[in-house]
Design an enzyme around this catalytic site. Structure first.
Site, PDB file in Angstrom:
ATOM      1  N   ILE A 227      18.518  17.278 -27.644  1.00 34.11           N
ATOM      2  CA  ILE A 227      19.313  18.494 -27.451  1.00 34.11           C
ATOM      3  C   ILE A 227      18.509  19.584 -26.748  1.00 34.11           C
ATOM      4  O   ILE A 227      19.080  20.509 -26.184  1.00 34.11           O
ATOM      5  CB  ILE A 227      19.874  19.020 -28.785  1.00 34.11           C
ATOM      6  CG1 ILE A 227      20.920  20.115 -28.535  1.00 34.11           C
ATOM      7  CG2 ILE A 227      18.758  19.535 -29.690  1.00 34.11           C
ATOM      8  CD1 ILE A 227      21.652  20.586 -29.767  1.00 34.11           C
ATOM      9  N   GLY A 228      17.193  19.486 -26.753  1.00 37.93           N
ATOM     10  CA  GLY A 228      16.398  20.499 -26.064  1.00 37.93           C
ATOM     11  C   GLY A 228      15.084  19.933 -25.554  1.00 37.93           C
ATOM     12  O   GLY A 228      14.156  20.675 -25.231  1.00 37.93           O
ATOM     13  N   GLY A 229      15.032  18.587 -25.538  1.00 31.46           N
ATOM     14  CA  GLY A 229      13.795  17.907 -25.184  1.00 31.46           C
ATOM     15  C   GLY A 229      13.377  16.931 -26.266  1.00 31.46           C
ATOM     16  O   GLY A 229      12.253  16.424 -26.261  1.00 31.46           O
ATOM     17  N   SER A 230      14.290  16.645 -27.197  1.00 32.31           N
ATOM     18  CA  SER A 230      13.944  15.895 -28.412  1.00 32.31           C
ATOM     19  C   SER A 230      13.574  14.443 -28.178  1.00 32.31           C
ATOM     20  O   SER A 230      12.989  13.807 -29.051  1.00 32.31           O
ATOM     21  CB  SER A 230      15.111  15.957 -29.413  1.00 32.31           C
ATOM     22  OG  SER A 230      15.326  17.271 -29.844  1.00 32.31           O
TER      23      SER A 230
ATOM     24  N   LYS B 125      16.318   6.386 -34.642  1.00 30.62           N
ATOM     25  CA  LYS B 125      16.060   7.710 -35.215  1.00 30.62           C
ATOM     26  C   LYS B 125      16.875   7.907 -36.491  1.00 30.62           C
ATOM     27  O   LYS B 125      17.984   7.385 -36.630  1.00 30.62           O
ATOM     28  CB  LYS B 125      16.419   8.767 -34.168  1.00 30.62           C
ATOM     29  CG  LYS B 125      16.055  10.197 -34.528  1.00 30.62           C
ATOM     30  CD  LYS B 125      16.401  11.108 -33.360  1.00 30.62           C
ATOM     31  CE  LYS B 125      16.092  12.574 -33.658  1.00 30.62           C
ATOM     32  NZ  LYS B 125      16.385  13.435 -32.495  1.00 30.62           N
TER      33      LYS B 125
ATOM     34  N   SER C 296      12.591  16.300 -31.603  1.00 26.20           N
ATOM     35  CA  SER C 296      12.859  15.854 -32.954  1.00 26.20           C
ATOM     36  C   SER C 296      12.798  14.341 -33.135  1.00 26.20           C
ATOM     37  O   SER C 296      12.793  13.846 -34.262  1.00 26.20           O
ATOM     38  CB  SER C 296      14.239  16.349 -33.398  1.00 26.20           C
ATOM     39  OG  SER C 296      15.265  15.842 -32.571  1.00 26.20           O
ATOM     40  N   SER C 297      12.743  13.584 -32.026  1.00 28.08           N
ATOM     41  CA  SER C 297      12.619  12.123 -32.142  1.00 28.08           C
ATOM     42  C   SER C 297      11.149  11.751 -32.288  1.00 28.08           C
ATOM     43  O   SER C 297      10.651  10.818 -31.654  1.00 28.08           O
ATOM     44  CB  SER C 297      13.220  11.441 -30.899  1.00 28.08           C
ATOM     45  OG  SER C 297      14.543  11.866 -30.667  1.00 28.08           O
TER      46      SER C 297
END
Length: 562
Positions: free
Chosen positions: A231-234, A135, A210-211
């Site tokens: 961090i929140g499901g990334s 990433k 985000s990934s």
């Protein structure tokens, strides 16, 4: 239940004054964004163009390496290439093809071509010869970790992230960096430098984030194994959207040194790196390779806990908690069906199921998760994005953070999610941290009262239509909860959206029947044929058990298709 529904519906109603105020606020926010773009640094466009040129150059040089390889194969006077080199070049060919279709890479790491010459010294490594994508925010010496913002461009990191060093020690070849959303705090994947990454199963859908670059590249067949962060499901959301496997360990199990954070210093909702791959065994192999003495030596803050293969390979029957709906955001029909079908397969295999419901989920999302991440009033995020344009995919998310504080306070009474953009004083922040600790303690006690080993639950699915992620943060209750709790969690693809799912979606109203429910319905509409996953969760530091559970789900689903 009726009283609860009345309370929920009452809370969701917005009168005409609220609607009018929101219209005014939207106008003000748009003006602020326009002012910001107009007043952005005059060199912003040039900086963006230089970043794009660097990417283009790295892609061109990778294509040249492929051409040289093909010529060497045709030339009888030249010795045949080594097996590792051949496999790597073939992998580069796949990566370039997938990138052209999905726009998922930010840079080919040309040093990987040089690493081919020395990789033979690590033949004993668990990942010998395996090309690994990383990433964008994962540090690689001599290259930017941009996080999709101008601020971090042209600031190459001075050394490899600890995980990159360990990957190389284990014989892996990090070879490409992948795309992320602007500022990282989004579950879409677009930024002003590199543009929108799209879904390998439908180019009109997002890859997730985000990934998201990792999800698209691996889901499209351009990489076998990747390293993301969550961090929140990334990790889990892109894996779900792209039909692959993703794993978020307990924060602290893997080293985060060398990863550029979205909001460094934020402690309420911890971020962690983790692997993404096409199958669970690859995730487990990656964890086994990373959890080694070399990592423990490079980063002594990581507990020296090697991978426990005995637990991963166990066949002991499990007590499994399960939920179809968290009581806050109604899932899509395919999300519910995926849990029911997997539950039936696991029951047939001899496992026991226990109903489980998260505690105080509404409070957890607003007061603990969102308020924790944005405890600085989103100042860190907005400062990182200064000096350049705001990407269209996050403008709905960002514009409230630029509003005056007095207006934020008014909005916090009208629309709960907006309360997250208020500042917390130090005493209030400490109180919030204490509340997080209490919530974790209460949840573990609840888990133990239910006497469960692991948890089966939905993950956001299917992939969204473009430009919807920033409009709905409430659905993140399904993934961010396990960041807050710091529980290991992973996703496994188990089915695809059916025609019947799409038909049932037409009658979707949601629990609150508000604008967020409406937006979620719009976001997932048109998903027939797209992958749907389930989420597997365990208690902190039980990565091996979580992966073992994921592996069993994967195997049972495969067997059911024969």
């Amino acid at each position: 239940n009726m009283e609860y529904k009345k309370e929920v519906l009452q809370e969701a109603k917005m009168d005409c004054w609220t609607a009018a105020l929101l219209t005014i606020v939207a106008g003000v926010g748009t003006l602020l964004l326009l002012r910001r773009v107009v007043s952005s640094h005059p060199e912003a466009k040039e900086k963006i163009q230089r970043a794009r040129n660097r990417r283009t150059e790295s892609l061109r040089r990778a294509e040249e390496a492929v051409i040289r390889y093909k010529q060497s194969v045709r030339d009888e006077l030249v010795a045949p290439p080594k097996h590792t080199q051949k496999q790597f070049i073939l992998h580069i060919i796949s990566t370039l093809a997938v990138h052209k279709k999905l726009n998922c890479c930010t840079e080919i790491l040309l040093e990987s071509l040089d690493q081919l010459e020395t990789v033979g010294s690590n033949k004993e490594g668990l990942l010998y010869g395996v090309p690994v994508s990383i990433k964008d925010n994962c540090g690689y010496k001599g290259h930017d970790s941009s996080c999709g913002v101008l601020l971090h461009l042209e600031q190459p990191v001075q050394e490899d992230a600890v995980l990159v060093q360990v990957l190389k020690k284990q014989g892996a070849i990090p070879f490409v960096k992948t795309n992320v959303p602007q500022g990282l705090l989004s579950y879409d994947c677009s930024n002003p430098m590199y543009g929108q990454t799209v879904n390998p199963h439908n180019l009109q859908k997002t890859s997730g984030g985000s990934s998201g670059g990792e999800g698209a590249l691996i889901g499209g067949g351009g990489s076998l194994l990747g390293i993301g962060s969550d961090i929140g499901g990334s990790i889990r959301i892109p894996a779900s959207f792209c039909g692959i496997c993703g794993f978020k360990p307990t924060a602290g199990r893997l080293s985060s040194q060398g990863f550029q954070a979205a909001c460094r210093g934020q402690k309420s909702v911890p971020s962690t790196p983790g692997p993404i791959a096409r199958d669970v065994d690859s995730l487990a192999l990656c964890m086994q390779a990373l959890l080694c003495d070399h990592m423990f030596s490079l980063d002594p803050t990581v507990p020296p806990l090697p991978f426990n293969m005995q637990i991963y390979q166990s066949s002991k029957p499990l007590r499994i908690g399960y939920l179809e709906c968290d009581g806050f955001q109604q899932p899509s029909p395919s999300m519910v069906r995926s849990v029911r079908e997997v539950k039936a397969l696991l029951e047939q295999a001899g496992h026991t199921f226990v109903p489980f419901q998260p505690l105080r989920i509404k409070e957890a999302l607003y007061e603990l998760m969102l308020k924790g991440i944005y405890a600085d009033g989103a100042t860190t995020l907005t400062q990182k994005m200064a000096g350049g344009p705001t990407d269209p995919t996050i403008k709905h998310q960002i514009f409230p953070y630029n509003l005056p504080l007095w207006l934020k306070r008014i909005l916090s009474f009208l629309l709960k999610p907006w309360v997250s953009s208020l500042y917390l004083s130090v005493p209030k922040l400490w109180k919030q941290h204490a509340a997080v600790e209490d919530y974790i303690k209460d949840t573990i006690a609840h888990w133990r009262r239910c006497n469960i080993d692991v948890l089966l639950c939905p993950v956001i699915a299917p992939a969204y239509n473009l430009l919807y992620c920033a409009k709905n943060s409430t659905i993140l209750s399904y993934t961010m909860l396990y960041n807050l709790l710091n529980f290991p969690a992973g996703v496994v693809p188990v089915t695809t959206v059916t025609k019947e799912d799409e038909e049932e979606l037409k009658y979707y109203e949601g629990i609150y029947q508000d604008v967020y429910d409406k937006l979620f319905k719009e976001a997932v509409t048109g998903g027939e044929g797209l992958p749907v996953a389930v989420q597997c969760v365990a208690l902190p530091w039980q990565e091996e058990l979580c992966l073992r559970f994921m592996k069993e789900v994967e195997q049972l689903v495969k067997q059911s298709r024969k």
